[in-house]
Design a protein around this motif. Sequence first.
Motif, PDB file in Angstrom:
ATOM      1  N   VAL A  47     -30.147   7.412   3.812  1.00  0.00           N
ATOM      2  CA  VAL A  47     -30.144   6.217   4.649  1.00  0.00           C
ATOM      3  C   VAL A  47     -29.432   6.551   5.957  1.00  0.00           C
ATOM      4  CG1 VAL A  47     -29.381   3.831   4.843  1.00  0.00           C
ATOM      5  CG2 VAL A  47     -30.062   4.735   2.645  1.00  0.00           C
ATOM      6  N   PHE A  48     -30.009   6.068   7.047  1.00  0.00           N
ATOM      7  CA  PHE A  48     -29.436   6.261   8.373  1.00  0.00           C
ATOM      8  C   PHE A  48     -29.141   4.906   8.988  1.00  0.00           C
ATOM      9  CE2 PHE A  48     -31.852   9.995   7.438  1.00  0.00           C
ATOM     10  CZ  PHE A  48     -31.102  11.034   7.954  1.00  0.00           C
ATOM     11  N   ARG A  49     -28.025   4.826   9.724  1.00  0.00           N
ATOM     12  CA  ARG A  49     -27.714   3.605  10.465  1.00  0.00           C
ATOM     13  C   ARG A  49     -28.266   3.770  11.871  1.00  0.00           C
ATOM     14  NH1 ARG A  49     -21.749   2.526  11.087  1.00  0.00           N
ATOM     15  NH2 ARG A  49     -21.965   4.054  12.741  1.00  0.00           N
ATOM     16  N   GLY A  50     -29.120   2.858  12.265  1.00  0.00           N
ATOM     17  CA  GLY A  50     -29.696   2.897  13.597  1.00  0.00           C
ATOM     18  C   GLY A  50     -28.946   1.958  14.523  1.00  0.00           C
ATOM     19  N   THR A  51     -28.800   2.379  15.741  1.00  0.00           N
ATOM     20  CA  THR A  51     -28.191   1.540  16.764  1.00  0.00           C
ATOM     21  C   THR A  51     -29.281   1.148  17.746  1.00  0.00           C
ATOM     22  OG1 THR A  51     -26.111   2.736  16.537  1.00  0.00           O
ATOM     23  CG2 THR A  51     -26.398   1.408  18.518  1.00  0.00           C
ATOM     24  N   ALA A  52     -29.543  -0.139  17.835  1.00  0.00           N
ATOM     25  CA  ALA A  52     -30.579  -0.643  18.740  1.00  0.00           C
ATOM     26  C   ALA A  52     -30.035  -0.625  20.160  1.00  0.00           C
ATOM     27  CB  ALA A  52     -30.977  -2.057  18.339  1.00  0.00           C
ATOM     28  N   VAL A  53     -30.792   0.010  21.044  1.00  0.00           N
ATOM     29  CA  VAL A  53     -30.416   0.060  22.455  1.00  0.00           C
ATOM     30  C   VAL A  53     -31.521  -0.571  23.291  1.00  0.00           C
ATOM     31  CG1 VAL A  53     -28.833   1.996  22.270  1.00  0.00           C
ATOM     32  CG2 VAL A  53     -31.237   2.446  22.591  1.00  0.00           C
ATOM     33  N   ILE A  64     -25.723   7.930   6.917  1.00  0.00           N
ATOM     34  CA  ILE A  64     -24.717   7.077   6.297  1.00  0.00           C
ATOM     35  C   ILE A  64     -24.515   7.402   4.813  1.00  0.00           C
ATOM     36  CG2 ILE A  64     -24.242   4.677   5.608  1.00  0.00           C
ATOM     37  CD1 ILE A  64     -23.648   5.256   8.481  1.00  0.00           C
ATOM     38  N   GLY A  65     -25.587   7.674   4.084  1.00  0.00           N
ATOM     39  CA  GLY A  65     -25.463   7.918   2.652  1.00  0.00           C
ATOM     40  C   GLY A  65     -26.814   7.931   1.973  1.00  0.00           C
ATOM     41  N   SER A  90     -27.241  -5.413  -0.401  1.00  0.00           N
ATOM     42  CA  SER A  90     -25.880  -5.942  -0.299  1.00  0.00           C
ATOM     43  C   SER A  90     -24.956  -4.940   0.386  1.00  0.00           C
ATOM     44  CB  SER A  90     -25.346  -6.286  -1.684  1.00  0.00           C
ATOM     45  OG  SER A  90     -25.355  -5.137  -2.504  1.00  0.00           O
ATOM     46  N   LYS A  91     -25.244  -3.650   0.257  1.00  0.00           N
ATOM     47  CA  LYS A  91     -24.418  -2.608   0.892  1.00  0.00           C
ATOM     48  C   LYS A  91     -24.850  -2.340   2.329  1.00  0.00           C
ATOM     49  CE  LYS A  91     -22.881   2.145   0.272  1.00  0.00           C
ATOM     50  NZ  LYS A  91     -22.970   3.345  -0.544  1.00  0.00           N
ATOM     51  N   TYR A  92     -26.138  -2.400   2.591  1.00  0.00           N
ATOM     52  CA  TYR A  92     -26.674  -2.085   3.916  1.00  0.00           C
ATOM     53  C   TYR A  92     -27.144  -3.364   4.606  1.00  0.00           C
ATOM     54  CZ  TYR A  92     -26.580   2.573   1.930  1.00  0.00           C
ATOM     55  OH  TYR A  92     -26.168   3.734   1.342  1.00  0.00           O
ATOM     56  N   ARG A  93     -26.228  -3.996   5.334  1.00  0.00           N
ATOM     57  CA  ARG A  93     -26.527  -5.236   6.050  1.00  0.00           C
ATOM     58  C   ARG A  93     -26.511  -4.973   7.544  1.00  0.00           C
ATOM     59  NH1 ARG A  93     -22.962  -9.847   3.016  1.00  0.00           N
ATOM     60  NH2 ARG A  93     -23.894  -9.540   0.969  1.00  0.00           N
ATOM     61  N   ALA A  94     -27.491  -5.489   8.216  1.00  0.00           N
ATOM     62  CA  ALA A  94     -27.578  -5.302   9.671  1.00  0.00           C
ATOM     63  C   ALA A  94     -26.523  -6.146  10.374  1.00  0.00           C
ATOM     64  CB  ALA A  94     -28.959  -5.687  10.156  1.00  0.00           C
ATOM     65  N   TYR A 100     -30.453  -0.487   9.254  1.00  0.00           N
ATOM     66  CA  TYR A 100     -30.508   0.655   8.347  1.00  0.00           C
ATOM     67  C   TYR A 100     -31.951   1.059   8.095  1.00  0.00           C
ATOM     68  CZ  TYR A 100     -25.636  -0.269   7.849  1.00  0.00           C
ATOM     69  OH  TYR A 100     -24.311  -0.448   8.136  1.00  0.00           O
ATOM     70  N   ILE A 101     -32.171   2.360   8.034  1.00  0.00           N
ATOM     71  CA  ILE A 101     -33.523   2.888   7.938  1.00  0.00           C
ATOM     72  C   ILE A 101     -33.549   4.091   6.999  1.00  0.00           C
ATOM     73  CG2 ILE A 101     -33.223   4.367   9.966  1.00  0.00           C
ATOM     74  CD1 ILE A 101     -36.130   3.645  10.724  1.00  0.00           C
ATOM     75  N   VAL A 102     -34.626   4.203   6.228  1.00  0.00           N
ATOM     76  CA  VAL A 102     -34.879   5.387   5.399  1.00  0.00           C
ATOM     77  C   VAL A 102     -35.903   6.212   6.156  1.00  0.00           C
ATOM     78  CG1 VAL A 102     -35.847   6.210   3.232  1.00  0.00           C
ATOM     79  CG2 VAL A 102     -34.320   4.241   3.257  1.00  0.00           C
TER      80      VAL A 102
END
Length: 111
Positions: A47-53, A64-65, A90-94, A100-102
């Motif tokens: 899982v990757f955390r994406g940052t919207a720009v 992330i994990g 529940s763990k990956y909330r925007a 969050y993206i796979v």
Amino acid sequence: MKNHKIVLTLLTCLLAMMLININANASGYEYRKLANKSAVTTKSVKVFRGTAVNCEANNKFKYIGHIKIGSHIKVSQYFMSTGGWIVKSSKYRASGSHFYIVNTDKAHWFK
């Protein structure tokens, strides 16, 4: 008369471009809304955390994990142009700018 039409056309085009730019800025909440399909994972995936720009092509991603096998999550209906499947649980909330993206192009990691 001819000059007025040209000026009016240019102003209309400029306004339309500004409106398109404003609507192109996505937030993490908007991405989260796309993850509405219930799923159970069949494989462990990163899982990757994406940052919207300002533009979808400029989004940034950070590892992330993992999501373990058998986890109940929500996924997007289709492979996103951001490069994967949008997920939420529940763990990956925007948040305001994060989602969050796979990052896989295979649909066999969930059912």
